[in-house]
Scaffold this active site. Structure first.
Site, PDB file in Angstrom:
ATOM      1  N   ASP A  67       5.998   3.896  -7.840  1.00 46.12           N
ATOM      2  CA  ASP A  67       5.182   2.847  -8.455  1.00 46.12           C
ATOM      3  C   ASP A  67       4.427   3.332  -9.690  1.00 46.12           C
ATOM      4  OD1 ASP A  67       3.556   4.494  -6.878  1.00 46.12           O
ATOM      5  OD2 ASP A  67       3.331   2.975  -5.319  1.00 46.12           O
ATOM      6  N   ASN A 136      -4.317   0.019   4.636  1.00 46.22           N
ATOM      7  CA  ASN A 136      -3.877  -1.302   5.116  1.00 46.22           C
ATOM      8  C   ASN A 136      -2.404  -1.322   5.523  1.00 46.22           C
ATOM      9  OD1 ASN A 136      -2.613  -1.124   2.662  1.00 46.22           O
ATOM     10  ND2 ASN A 136      -3.488  -2.979   1.779  1.00 46.22           N
ATOM     11  N   HIS A 138       0.154  -0.295   3.604  1.00 47.12           N
ATOM     12  CA  HIS A 138       1.143  -0.449   2.521  1.00 47.12           C
ATOM     13  C   HIS A 138       1.957   0.833   2.351  1.00 47.12           C
ATOM     14  CE1 HIS A 138      -1.793   0.900  -0.945  1.00 47.12           C
ATOM     15  NE2 HIS A 138      -1.133   1.934  -0.474  1.00 47.12           N
ATOM     16  N   GLU A 143       2.219  -4.564  -0.374  1.00 42.50           N
ATOM     17  CA  GLU A 143       0.969  -4.890   0.310  1.00 42.50           C
ATOM     18  C   GLU A 143       1.214  -5.872   1.458  1.00 42.50           C
ATOM     19  OE1 GLU A 143      -1.458  -3.120  -0.385  1.00 42.50           O
ATOM     20  OE2 GLU A 143      -1.990  -3.019  -2.501  1.00 42.50           O
TER      21      GLU A 143
HETATM   22  C1  F6R Z   1       1.516   6.051  -4.216  1.00 49.99           C
HETATM   23  C2  F6R Z   1       1.801   5.005  -3.240  1.00 49.99           C
HETATM   24  C3  F6R Z   1       0.802   4.593  -2.222  1.00 49.99           C
HETATM   25  C4  F6R Z   1       0.029   5.777  -1.598  1.00 49.99           C
HETATM   26  C5  F6R Z   1      -1.016   5.262  -0.614  1.00 49.99           C
HETATM   27  C6  F6R Z   1      -1.857   6.369  -0.036  1.00 49.99           C
HETATM   28  O1  F6R Z   1       2.617   6.274  -5.061  1.00 49.99           O
HETATM   29  O2  F6R Z   1       2.842   4.460  -3.302  1.00 49.99           O
HETATM   30  O3  F6R Z   1       1.457   3.883  -1.205  1.00 49.99           O
HETATM   31  O4  F6R Z   1       0.916   6.619  -0.962  1.00 49.99           O
HETATM   32  O5  F6R Z   1      -1.860   4.340  -1.248  1.00 49.99           O
HETATM   33  O6  F6R Z   1      -2.607   6.956  -1.058  1.00 49.99           O
HETATM   34  P1  F6R Z   1      -3.459   8.296  -0.790  1.00 49.99           P
HETATM   35  O7  F6R Z   1      -2.457   9.372  -0.566  1.00 49.99           O
HETATM   36  O8  F6R Z   1      -4.222   8.501  -2.071  1.00 49.99           O
HETATM   37  O9  F6R Z   1      -4.298   8.030   0.389  1.00 49.99           O
END
Ligand code: F6R
Length: 243
Positions: A67, A136, A138, A143
């Site tokens: 992403d 959450n 995701h 989401e």
């Molecule tokens: C990042 C991504 C997100 C993160 C998730 C957890 O490329 O796709 O799904 O993996 O938001 O983020 P952290 O590791 O910062 O808790």
């Protein structure tokens, strides 16, 4: 699902890096799906160390990031482009032409999403997908909602995600409201998936994911339960609420 509980973040990172390294050794032209955020930072450090010690070669590896924030240019220090170069690509020998990250500044976003999926297809799909998980549930920026999209798309970030990522932006108001993310179809079609989770803030979602044994668009990561080759590596803190 194979579940590994590591003693701490360092151990989680070492285990994850070893799994990735093994796959690259088996298939030097591995198509590797990559994640950003806090969770994989230690894994990237370990992979860089292995490369610097001459134990790992990325010269034929092809990467696709999950992403990118919509509207952030690659040289914006808060973009995932910047993160990936600073934490990984600047220190290893992945060829520039083998690096793929969605372009958050693309004028025609729909076109950019189609192009990204085409590139993934041309490379034969993702061999190994590295994932973190949002509080959450995701994965990528897919989401929770009434429906989940299979293809790469522009998405609105959920309030939980904006709040969680505010730490990278100074304040929640600075966090871009939208991002380009690969869809759930691309993730679930990866041949192998490696999901990492670290810290107490991930304990509730990991317990929900692993104990409930149910698939719901309200917990996008729950679709991983349908995949036949998922390894979860989490530290003790993230595993604390799991039965
Ligand atoms: C990042 C991504 C997100 C993160 C998730 C957890 O490329 O796709 O799904 O993996 O938001 O983020 P952290 O590791 O910062 O808790």
């Amino acid at each position: 699902m194979k579940i590994i509980v590591a003693g701490d973040y360092q151990e989680m990172s070492r285990i994850a890096a070893n799994i990735i390294a093994e796959e690259i050794k088996k298939k030097p032209d591995l198509v590797l799906g990559l994640a950003t955020g806090s969770t994989p930072l230690g894994t990237y450090r370990e992979l860089v160390r292995m490369y610097k010690e001459g134990k790992l070669d990325f010269s034929r590896v092809i990467t696709f990031n999950l992403d990118e924030y919509y509207g952030l240019s690659p040289d914006d220090k808060r973009s995932y482009h910047y993160y990936m170069y600073r934490n990984f690509f600047d220190h290893v020998n992945v060829r520039p032409e083998n690096i793929h990250i969605p372009d958050g500044t693309a004028r025609d976003v729909e076109e950019e999403c189609l192009r990204y999926d085409e590139e993934i297809k041309k490379c034969g799909g993702i061999d190994l997908q590295l994932l973190g998980i949002g509080v959450n549930g995701h994965i990528g920026f897919n989401e929770p909602g009434d429906e989940l999209l299979t293809a790469t798309h522009l998405t609105d970030l959920a309030p939980d995600t904006l709040a969680a990522n505010a730490r990278f932006f100074g304040s929640i108001d600075e966090v871009p409201r939208k991002a380009i993310t690969v869809g759930l179809g691309t993730i679930i079609q990866a041949k192998k998936i490696l999901l990492l989770a670290s810290g107490p803030e991930k304990a509730a979602i990991m317990a929900e994911l692993l104990d409930d044994d149910a698939v719901s668009t309200r917990v996008p990561a729950s679709f991983l339960l349908l995949h036949r080759d998922v390894t979860v590596v989490m530290d003790k803190d993230a595993a604390a609420k799991k039965r």
